[in-house]
Design a protein around this motif. Structure first.
Motif, short mmCIF file in Angstrom:
data_model
loop_
_atom_site.label_atom_id
_atom_site.label_comp_id
_atom_site.label_asym_id
_atom_site.label_seq_id
_atom_site.Cartn_x
_atom_site.Cartn_y
_atom_site.Cartn_z
N VAL A 71 0.84 -1.76 0.39
CA VAL A 71 0.22 0.43 0.19
C VAL A 71 1.00 1.15 -0.02
CG1 VAL A 71 -1.65 1.35 1.07
CG2 VAL A 71 -1.72 -1.27 1.18
N PRO A 72 1.22 1.41 -1.09
CA PRO A 72 2.35 2.58 -1.34
C PRO A 72 1.43 4.42 -0.92
CG PRO A 72 1.67 1.95 -3.66
CD PRO A 72 0.88 0.99 -2.40
N PHE A 73 1.69 5.14 0.02
CA PHE A 73 1.08 6.71 0.66
C PHE A 73 1.68 6.89 -0.73
CE2 PHE A 73 1.13 10.62 1.83
CZ PHE A 73 -0.30 10.48 2.99
N THR A 74 0.41 8.20 -1.37
CA THR A 74 1.20 9.08 -1.99
C THR A 74 -0.25 10.16 -1.17
OG1 THR A 74 0.65 10.88 -3.96
CG2 THR A 74 -0.79 8.50 -3.94
N ALA A 75 -0.35 11.87 -0.89
CA ALA A 75 -0.95 11.96 -0.76
C ALA A 75 -1.60 12.59 -1.52
CB ALA A 75 0.14 13.89 0.46
N ASP A 76 -1.29 12.53 -2.84
CA ASP A 76 -2.26 13.40 -4.14
C ASP A 76 -3.22 12.17 -4.09
OD1 ASP A 76 -0.38 15.57 -4.29
OD2 ASP A 76 1.32 14.16 -5.54
N ASP A 77 -3.08 11.43 -4.03
CA ASP A 77 -4.15 10.22 -3.95
C ASP A 77 -5.00 10.01 -2.79
OD1 ASP A 77 -6.70 8.82 -5.28
OD2 ASP A 77 -5.01 8.09 -6.84
N LEU A 78 -5.08 10.64 -1.56
CA LEU A 78 -5.49 9.73 -0.64
C LEU A 78 -6.73 9.10 -0.79
CD1 LEU A 78 -5.24 12.97 1.16
CD2 LEU A 78 -3.55 11.04 1.24
N LEU A 123 3.26 12.60 7.20
CA LEU A 123 2.98 13.96 6.91
C LEU A 123 3.17 14.80 6.25
CD1 LEU A 123 2.93 13.13 11.00
CD2 LEU A 123 0.63 13.06 9.47
N ARG A 124 4.86 15.08 6.31
CA ARG A 124 5.16 16.08 5.12
C ARG A 124 4.69 15.93 3.83
NH1 ARG A 124 10.82 14.38 7.33
NH2 ARG A 124 10.97 15.74 8.98
N ALA A 125 4.58 15.34 3.45
CA ALA A 125 3.69 15.02 2.38
C ALA A 125 2.26 15.34 2.12
CB ALA A 125 3.88 13.47 1.28
N ILE A 126 1.60 15.52 3.32
CA ILE A 126 0.20 15.87 3.23
C ILE A 126 0.35 17.05 3.45
CG2 ILE A 126 -1.97 15.81 4.99
CD1 ILE A 126 -0.93 12.99 5.55
N SER A 181 -14.06 6.05 -1.23
CA SER A 181 -12.94 7.13 -1.86
C SER A 181 -14.43 8.51 -1.72
CB SER A 181 -13.59 6.34 -3.32
OG SER A 181 -13.05 7.60 -4.73
N GLN A 182 -14.98 8.49 -2.38
CA GLN A 182 -15.79 9.50 -2.17
C GLN A 182 -16.10 10.44 -0.61
OE1 GLN A 182 -20.04 8.27 -3.17
NE2 GLN A 182 -19.34 8.99 -5.94
N SER A 183 -15.89 9.57 0.40
CA SER A 183 -16.04 10.66 1.59
C SER A 183 -14.55 10.75 1.65
CB SER A 183 -15.94 9.23 3.05
OG SER A 183 -17.60 9.06 3.12
N VAL A 184 -13.72 10.23 1.70
CA VAL A 184 -12.60 10.96 1.55
C VAL A 184 -12.53 12.38 1.07
CG1 VAL A 184 -9.67 10.80 1.77
CG2 VAL A 184 -11.04 8.78 2.13
N SER A 185 -12.59 11.47 -0.73
CA SER A 185 -12.08 13.15 -1.38
C SER A 185 -13.37 14.15 -0.79
CB SER A 185 -12.71 12.68 -2.56
OG SER A 185 -12.70 13.64 -3.68
N GLY A 186 -14.55 14.04 -0.05
CA GLY A 186 -15.20 14.70 -0.11
C GLY A 186 -15.09 15.58 0.96
N ALA A 187 -13.95 15.09 1.84
CA ALA A 187 -13.95 15.12 3.73
C ALA A 187 -12.41 16.28 3.20
CB ALA A 187 -13.41 14.41 4.26
N PHE A 188 -11.38 15.43 2.22
CA PHE A 188 -9.94 16.19 2.23
C PHE A 188 -10.20 17.26 1.06
CE2 PHE A 188 -9.96 12.23 5.23
CZ PHE A 188 -9.65 13.39 6.14
N GLY A 189 -10.80 16.95 0.20
CA GLY A 189 -11.31 18.19 -0.37
C GLY A 189 -9.57 17.96 -1.64
N VAL A 190 -9.96 16.92 -2.02
CA VAL A 190 -9.17 15.82 -2.92
C VAL A 190 -9.58 15.06 -4.29
CG1 VAL A 190 -7.24 15.34 -1.45
CG2 VAL A 190 -8.88 13.60 -2.34
N PRO A 191 -9.76 15.61 -5.23
CA PRO A 191 -10.49 15.17 -6.34
C PRO A 191 -10.81 13.21 -6.54
CG PRO A 191 -8.12 15.84 -7.43
CD PRO A 191 -8.11 16.24 -5.49
N ASN A 192 -11.66 13.19 -7.13
CA ASN A 192 -12.25 11.87 -6.62
C ASN A 192 -11.91 11.55 -8.07
OD1 ASN A 192 -13.33 9.54 -5.95
ND2 ASN A 192 -14.85 9.73 -6.07
N PRO A 193 -10.80 10.14 -8.13
CA PRO A 193 -10.77 9.75 -9.73
C PRO A 193 -11.26 9.12 -10.79
CG PRO A 193 -9.95 8.20 -7.29
CD PRO A 193 -10.34 9.64 -7.10
#
Length: 193
Positions: A71-78, A123-126, A181-193
């Motif tokens: 499970v690689p982490f990327t802040a760009d795709d929470l 945390l730094r990436a976020i 996916s929708q919840s995380v996108s909505g909660a943190f203002g990131v685009p939903n793929p």
């Protein structure tokens, strides 16, 4: 003992210990039960791992490392990070139970030191994604990560809702992952793929 036989013995011990720790916790696990399930004597177990906490640390590290690798982490795709964590919790429910037992029993593993540095990187990436406007800046990075983890584990063995199982129908898994996916996108203002 040959290296190949030694590796096989170690794997059997780790497999037996995983089952026992996940089912009974650290305090409830029994070295004699683990040794018997692995087909070895307790002296061999102690020779490999030192003591019960050393064995728990090895078990925890084995499963945690596998999930971190998967499970690689990327802040760009929470949203997708959360979905991959959902899948990892389905594939390795024992890790969720092991982590819960460690936390409940106040056991600190050496893996938590490594994980602490991995958390710092996340945390730094976020924080960087927040500065660049890719993640909402209104929520502290530590809280963003904690909430994403909690949301991803909603259907795990430590969640408060229905526990997801590998044999749940694919449409059920898909529904949960889409909601996640929708919840995380909505909660943190990131685009939903």
């Amino acid at each position: 003992m040959s290296p190949r036989k030694s590796d096989a013995t170690r794997r059997r011990l780790l497999d037996a210990a995983t089952a026992d720790f996940a089912a009974h916790g650290i305090a409830g696990a029994r070295v004699d039960r683990i040794a018997a399930a692995a087909g070895v004597n307790k002296a061999q177990l102690y020779a490999y791992f030192g003591d019960k906490l050393g064995l728990f640390g090895a078990v925890f590290r084995r499963h945690a490392d596998a999930v971190v690798d998967a499970v690689p982490f990327t802040a760009d795709d929470l949203p997708q990070y959360a979905v991959r964590l959902y899948d990892a919790a389905i594939a390795r429910p024992e890790l969720v139970r092991l982590a819960a037992w460690a936390r409940l029993e106040g056991v600190v593993t050496d893996n938590q030191v490594t994980e602490s540095s991995a958390v710092t990187v996340k945390l730094r990436a976020i924080a960087e994604a927040q500065r660049d406007g890719r993640v909402t800046a209104e929520i502290d990075p530590e809280d963003v990560l904690a909430l994403v983890l909690a949301m991803a584990l909603t259907w795990s063995a430590v969640g408060l809702s229905t526990t997801a199982a590998p044999d749940d129908p694919p449409p059920t898994h898909n529904r949960r992952k889409q909601a996640l996916s929708q919840s995380v996108s909505g909660a943190f203002g990131v685009p939903n793929p």
